[in-house]
Design a protein around this motif. Structure first.
Motif, PDB file in Angstrom:
ATOM      1  N   PHE A 201       0.813  -1.215   0.000  1.00  8.99           N
ATOM      2  CA  PHE A 201       0.000   0.000   0.000  1.00  8.99           C
ATOM      3  C   PHE A 201       0.844   1.262   0.000  1.00  8.99           C
ATOM      4  O   PHE A 201       0.462   2.264  -0.614  1.00  8.99           O
ATOM      5  CB  PHE A 201      -1.004  -0.019   1.153  1.00  8.99           C
ATOM      6  CG  PHE A 201      -2.103  -1.021   0.946  1.00  8.99           C
ATOM      7  CD1 PHE A 201      -2.977  -0.907  -0.124  1.00  8.99           C
ATOM      8  CD2 PHE A 201      -2.241  -2.100   1.787  1.00  8.99           C
ATOM      9  CE1 PHE A 201      -3.987  -1.834  -0.339  1.00  8.99           C
ATOM     10  CE2 PHE A 201      -3.241  -3.037   1.592  1.00  8.99           C
ATOM     11  CZ  PHE A 201      -4.109  -2.907   0.520  1.00  8.99           C
TER      12      PHE A 201
ATOM     13  N   LEU B 254       1.813   1.824  -3.592  1.00  2.29           N
ATOM     14  CA  LEU B 254       0.697   2.226  -4.445  1.00  2.29           C
ATOM     15  C   LEU B 254       0.017   3.514  -3.979  1.00  2.29           C
ATOM     16  O   LEU B 254      -0.981   3.928  -4.568  1.00  2.29           O
ATOM     17  CB  LEU B 254      -0.338   1.103  -4.512  1.00  2.29           C
ATOM     18  CG  LEU B 254       0.134  -0.219  -5.111  1.00  2.29           C
ATOM     19  CD1 LEU B 254      -0.976  -1.254  -5.049  1.00  2.29           C
ATOM     20  CD2 LEU B 254       0.645  -0.038  -6.524  1.00  2.29           C
ATOM     21  N   ALA B 255       0.560   4.149  -2.930  1.00  2.00           N
ATOM     22  CA  ALA B 255      -0.090   5.306  -2.319  1.00  2.00           C
ATOM     23  C   ALA B 255       0.033   6.596  -3.125  1.00  2.00           C
ATOM     24  O   ALA B 255      -0.475   7.632  -2.713  1.00  2.00           O
ATOM     25  CB  ALA B 255       0.450   5.530  -0.903  1.00  2.00           C
ATOM     26  N   ASP B 256       0.667   6.542  -4.258  1.00  2.00           N
ATOM     27  CA  ASP B 256       0.809   7.708  -5.127  1.00  2.00           C
ATOM     28  C   ASP B 256      -0.095   7.524  -6.351  1.00  2.00           C
ATOM     29  O   ASP B 256      -0.158   6.425  -6.907  1.00  2.00           O
ATOM     30  CB  ASP B 256       2.270   7.837  -5.560  1.00  2.00           C
ATOM     31  CG  ASP B 256       2.478   8.973  -6.530  1.00  2.00           C
ATOM     32  OD1 ASP B 256       2.688  10.109  -6.074  1.00  2.00           O
ATOM     33  OD2 ASP B 256       2.401   8.724  -7.751  1.00  2.00           O
ATOM     34  N   ASP B 257      -0.770   8.576  -6.766  1.00  2.00           N
ATOM     35  CA  ASP B 257      -1.709   8.512  -7.884  1.00  2.00           C
ATOM     36  C   ASP B 257      -1.040   8.004  -9.161  1.00  2.00           C
ATOM     37  O   ASP B 257      -1.592   7.151  -9.861  1.00  2.00           O
ATOM     38  CB  ASP B 257      -2.322   9.896  -8.116  1.00  2.00           C
ATOM     39  CG  ASP B 257      -3.372   9.891  -9.200  1.00  2.00           C
ATOM     40  OD1 ASP B 257      -4.345   9.112  -9.081  1.00  2.00           O
ATOM     41  OD2 ASP B 257      -3.233  10.668 -10.164  1.00  2.00           O
TER      42      ASP B 257
ATOM     43  N   ARG C 186       1.718   6.164  -9.486  1.00  2.00           N
ATOM     44  CA  ARG C 186       2.101   4.757  -9.365  1.00  2.00           C
ATOM     45  C   ARG C 186       0.870   3.852  -9.427  1.00  2.00           C
ATOM     46  O   ARG C 186       0.889   2.813 -10.081  1.00  2.00           O
ATOM     47  CB  ARG C 186       2.906   4.524  -8.085  1.00  2.00           C
ATOM     48  CG  ARG C 186       4.290   5.153  -8.160  1.00  2.00           C
ATOM     49  CD  ARG C 186       5.197   4.699  -7.054  1.00  2.00           C
ATOM     50  NE  ARG C 186       4.725   5.008  -5.728  1.00  2.00           N
ATOM     51  CZ  ARG C 186       4.995   6.118  -5.059  1.00  2.00           C
ATOM     52  NH1 ARG C 186       5.759   7.058  -5.613  1.00  2.00           N
ATOM     53  NH2 ARG C 186       4.530   6.307  -3.850  1.00  2.00           N
ATOM     54  N   LEU C 187      -0.211   4.245  -8.768  1.00  2.00           N
ATOM     55  CA  LEU C 187      -1.433   3.445  -8.799  1.00  2.00           C
ATOM     56  C   LEU C 187      -1.992   3.348 -10.216  1.00  2.00           C
ATOM     57  O   LEU C 187      -2.325   2.262 -10.697  1.00  2.00           O
ATOM     58  CB  LEU C 187      -2.483   4.020  -7.845  1.00  2.00           C
ATOM     59  CG  LEU C 187      -3.814   3.269  -7.803  1.00  2.00           C
ATOM     60  CD1 LEU C 187      -3.619   1.816  -7.376  1.00  2.00           C
ATOM     61  CD2 LEU C 187      -4.787   3.984  -6.873  1.00  2.00           C
ATOM     62  N   LYS C 188      -2.076   4.478 -10.922  1.00  2.00           N
ATOM     63  CA  LYS C 188      -2.580   4.459 -12.299  1.00  2.00           C
ATOM     64  C   LYS C 188      -1.687   3.598 -13.187  1.00  2.00           C
ATOM     65  O   LYS C 188      -2.184   2.858 -14.030  1.00  2.00           O
ATOM     66  CB  LYS C 188      -2.658   5.881 -12.869  1.00  2.00           C
ATOM     67  CG  LYS C 188      -3.862   6.646 -12.392  1.00  2.00           C
ATOM     68  CD  LYS C 188      -3.906   8.018 -13.022  1.00  2.00           C
ATOM     69  CE  LYS C 188      -5.091   8.806 -12.488  1.00  2.00           C
ATOM     70  NZ  LYS C 188      -5.090  10.189 -12.986  1.00  2.00           N
TER      71      LYS C 188
ATOM     72  N   VAL D 201      -2.468  -0.036 -12.472  1.00  2.00           N
ATOM     73  CA  VAL D 201      -3.792  -0.380 -13.014  1.00  2.00           C
ATOM     74  C   VAL D 201      -3.706  -0.562 -14.531  1.00  2.00           C
ATOM     75  O   VAL D 201      -4.248  -1.521 -15.084  1.00  2.00           O
ATOM     76  CB  VAL D 201      -4.837   0.689 -12.634  1.00  2.00           C
ATOM     77  CG1 VAL D 201      -6.109   0.549 -13.464  1.00  2.00           C
ATOM     78  CG2 VAL D 201      -5.159   0.601 -11.151  1.00  2.00           C
TER      79      VAL D 201
ATOM     80  N   ILE E  64      -4.569  -5.736  -6.482  1.00  2.78           N
ATOM     81  CA  ILE E  64      -4.408  -4.919  -7.688  1.00  2.78           C
ATOM     82  C   ILE E  64      -5.571  -5.165  -8.653  1.00  2.78           C
ATOM     83  O   ILE E  64      -6.143  -4.220  -9.195  1.00  2.78           O
ATOM     84  CB  ILE E  64      -3.047  -5.195  -8.346  1.00  2.78           C
ATOM     85  CG1 ILE E  64      -1.923  -4.659  -7.453  1.00  2.78           C
ATOM     86  CG2 ILE E  64      -2.980  -4.583  -9.747  1.00  2.78           C
ATOM     87  CD1 ILE E  64      -0.534  -5.126  -7.833  1.00  2.78           C
TER      88      ILE E  64
ATOM     89  N   ALA F 262      -8.730  -3.526  -7.232  1.00  2.59           N
ATOM     90  CA  ALA F 262      -8.673  -2.065  -7.378  1.00  2.59           C
ATOM     91  C   ALA F 262      -8.920  -1.658  -8.823  1.00  2.59           C
ATOM     92  O   ALA F 262      -9.626  -0.685  -9.088  1.00  2.59           O
ATOM     93  CB  ALA F 262      -7.328  -1.540  -6.897  1.00  2.59           C
ATOM     94  N   SER F 263      -8.362  -2.417  -9.751  1.00  3.69           N
ATOM     95  CA  SER F 263      -8.517  -2.107 -11.177  1.00  3.69           C
ATOM     96  C   SER F 263      -9.960  -2.295 -11.638  1.00  3.69           C
ATOM     97  O   SER F 263     -10.520  -1.441 -12.321  1.00  3.69           O
ATOM     98  CB  SER F 263      -7.620  -3.012 -12.020  1.00  3.69           C
ATOM     99  OG  SER F 263      -6.276  -2.818 -11.697  1.00  3.69           O
TER     100      SER F 263
END
Length: 112
Positions: free
Chosen positions: A7, A10-13, A15-17, A20, A82, A85-86
């Protein structure tokens, strides 16, 4: 890897995008992510390097560009997080997914 590490990674927008997009499309080139996320190459590569350091992504150089995919040794529970979330938040990633898909349809145009 434990949940806290995942987490945090992945806590940065951005990195998360990126994760995904890579999960959804199987792999992504740095150039495709740059175009999709509207970021320059150094910033994009810095975020991807962070995800690689967390063992979330694996990279492969192909000529001038580097392609990323989910690390094959990522624990099943992390892959599930992941994937969830996606799939559960596709409306939050709708613009990025459409831009990425368009970039792939344009072929190498994004990578010039």
């Amino acid at each position: 890897m434990n949940a806290l590490q995942l987490f945090k990674c992945l806590a940065d927008d951005t990195r998360l995008k990126s994760v995904v997009l890579i999960h959804t499309f199987g792999e992504a080139c740095v150039c495709e992510l740059m175009e999709t996320l509207k970021l320059d190459q150094p910033k994009t590569s810095r975020h991807l390097a962070s995800l690689r350091k967390c063992n979330i992504l694996l990279d492969e150089r192909r000529g001038k560009w580097v392609y990323y995919r989910l690390h094959p040794e990522l624990p099943a529970w992390a892959k599930s997080v992941i994937a969830s979330a996606s799939e559960s938040n596709s409306e939050g990633f709708e613009t990025s997914l459409a831009t990425f898909k368009q970039c792939q349809l344009n072929g190498s145009d994004c990578c010039n």
